[in-house]
Design a protein around this motif. Sequence first.
Motif, PDB file in Angstrom:
ATOM      1  N   LEU A 233       0.832  -1.275  -0.075  1.00  0.00           N
ATOM      2  CA  LEU A 233       0.065  -0.014   0.026  1.00  0.00           C
ATOM      3  C   LEU A 233       0.763   1.261  -0.055  1.00  0.00           C
ATOM      4  O   LEU A 233       1.680   1.696   0.961  1.00  0.00           O
ATOM      5  N   PRO A 234       0.880   2.120  -1.158  1.00  0.00           N
ATOM      6  CA  PRO A 234       1.533   3.264  -0.963  1.00  0.00           C
ATOM      7  C   PRO A 234       0.809   4.214  -0.127  1.00  0.00           C
ATOM      8  O   PRO A 234      -0.247   4.291   0.160  1.00  0.00           O
ATOM      9  N   SER A 235       1.697   5.072   0.336  1.00  0.00           N
ATOM     10  CA  SER A 235       1.091   6.106   1.161  1.00  0.00           C
ATOM     11  C   SER A 235       0.973   7.353   0.489  1.00  0.00           C
ATOM     12  O   SER A 235       1.464   7.627  -0.633  1.00  0.00           O
ATOM     13  N   ALA A 236      -0.277   8.324   0.370  1.00  0.00           N
ATOM     14  CA  ALA A 236      -0.688   9.425  -0.037  1.00  0.00           C
ATOM     15  C   ALA A 236       0.339  10.658   0.368  1.00  0.00           C
ATOM     16  O   ALA A 236       0.140  11.540  -0.158  1.00  0.00           O
ATOM     17  N   GLY A 237       0.979  10.501   1.238  1.00  0.00           N
ATOM     18  CA  GLY A 237       1.787  11.425   1.872  1.00  0.00           C
ATOM     19  C   GLY A 237       1.154  12.505   2.738  1.00  0.00           C
ATOM     20  O   GLY A 237       1.853  13.444   3.600  1.00  0.00           O
ATOM     21  N   GLY A 281       0.366  -2.727   5.683  1.00  0.00           N
ATOM     22  CA  GLY A 281      -0.545  -1.349   5.602  1.00  0.00           C
ATOM     23  C   GLY A 281      -1.779  -1.806   5.603  1.00  0.00           C
ATOM     24  O   GLY A 281      -2.125  -2.755   5.139  1.00  0.00           O
ATOM     25  N   THR A 282      -2.623  -0.579   5.818  1.00  0.00           N
ATOM     26  CA  THR A 282      -4.015  -0.678   5.518  1.00  0.00           C
ATOM     27  C   THR A 282      -4.775   0.609   5.105  1.00  0.00           C
ATOM     28  O   THR A 282      -4.186   1.661   5.726  1.00  0.00           O
ATOM     29  N   PHE A 283      -5.704   0.522   4.399  1.00  0.00           N
ATOM     30  CA  PHE A 283      -6.368   1.551   3.761  1.00  0.00           C
ATOM     31  C   PHE A 283      -7.637   1.725   4.914  1.00  0.00           C
ATOM     32  O   PHE A 283      -8.384   0.821   4.607  1.00  0.00           O
ATOM     33  N   ALA A 284      -7.836   2.855   5.660  1.00  0.00           N
ATOM     34  CA  ALA A 284      -8.793   2.727   6.611  1.00  0.00           C
ATOM     35  C   ALA A 284      -9.969   3.642   6.113  1.00  0.00           C
ATOM     36  O   ALA A 284      -9.790   4.834   6.190  1.00  0.00           O
TER      37      ALA A 284
END
Length: 464
Positions: A233-237, A281-284
């Motif tokens: 999962l890439p971070s959006a920053g 990682g996780t997208f919440a």
Amino acid sequence: MPEAGAFLQLVELAFRELALFAAFGFLLGAVDTLAVDLLWLRRAAQRWLGNRKTAEPCLGELPPPADPGRHAVFVPAWDEADVIGPMLEHAVQQFAGQDYRLFVGCYPNDVRTIAEVDAMAASNANVERVICARPGPTTKADCLNRLWTALIAEEERTGRRFKSVILHDAEDVVHPAEIVLFDRLIEHHDLVQIPVIPLPHPKSPWVAGHYCDEFAEAHGKDLVIRDSIGAGLPSAGVGCAIARDALGALAAERGGVPFDADSLTEDYELGLSLAERGKNGTFARCRADRSGELVAVYAHFPATLGAAVRQKTRWITGIALYGWDRLGWHGNAADFWMRLRDRSSILAALILLAAYAAAVLGFALLVVHLVSGRELPQLPPILAAILTMNASLLVWRLAIRAFFTGRIYGLRQALIAVPRAVVSNIIAMISARRAVTGYLFSHRDRRPAWDKTAHIFPDNIGTR
């Protein structure tokens, strides 16, 4: 005239070849996107049937943290005097009563931004101004590394270890519940990303508006599926928390600092670098309460064509070009698929260019037919079949985009999202050309600089 006939034959040949190339390219891209759509629809159906694993939880439904901790908020700031004051004032109001410290990275040659941060730090003990070692602009990653050293010094001074590092930009409108959410989820994940929701710009419904469409779909569907299939999962920053221990382990590998100062897209690379090291990682997508408001970060995006192209050029260069060089193709099948999608922007722009060129030539041939009565060239059967499939998939694609836009911004914006797709395509083509040119002719031994865009902070944040 023989010359005119020969020229028209060349035009017809160019039309057929460009149309076939574009049609086949569109078909591949449409099938790829359709696969993600179908995975999301299956997940949505499971949620509607009561599958708790696919539900978007309410914050109160998450178990409380076993070990509540202190959180560091990093805000890198170069030439942000116009927005950093209101952003910090709003942030400390939203985070009131929570256990955090806000580190703001400034540059010694940016006195206006320093003055704004100092004014806020003087009235709030949770805000700390940090000066970078070198004059700006360097890169955002270089500024974040300086904030990391300030975090280490704070831990040594207080004897308290931070639980996570939260990333934000100087124009972000933060959510009051994000630290509570991060505090609960970071115990189980090394990286937690919440949705990013662009704010509509009243004076830029087309350029700024196209970000609304893209992020509504990306953070409503694409990242959800990326997370569910186990891809990195890439971070959006922004709106992203990284476990302090995971970031510390990365820093230990990199000479004491966790962010790669030579990266143009340090946020994207950070998430994938953690995944390559076995971190999860996780997208919440989490609701703050039963009223249904998402815990998300809001921000204005570029409102002019030039600013949008500059930003998209940096993204394409860092993700599609340098990302290929720097990150390679590590991981499982899901990672390979997602990295292929991430890096397809250059090819997608080339396909779009071929499609628009074919459309121009096709229109020209139609005009010649109407004026002279010359017979129109027959489409090859395979091209006709692909165009028919593409037409159906295009209707589906636009409907999906309108659906996700409407889910956040309402029916009017959903309808505008359909013609606004043309604006997205134009920006993508210009940005891809600039990215390729810059990549091919840049001096690889020269360190990149922070090519940022001017930011604005909403006057009435209550209307977000």
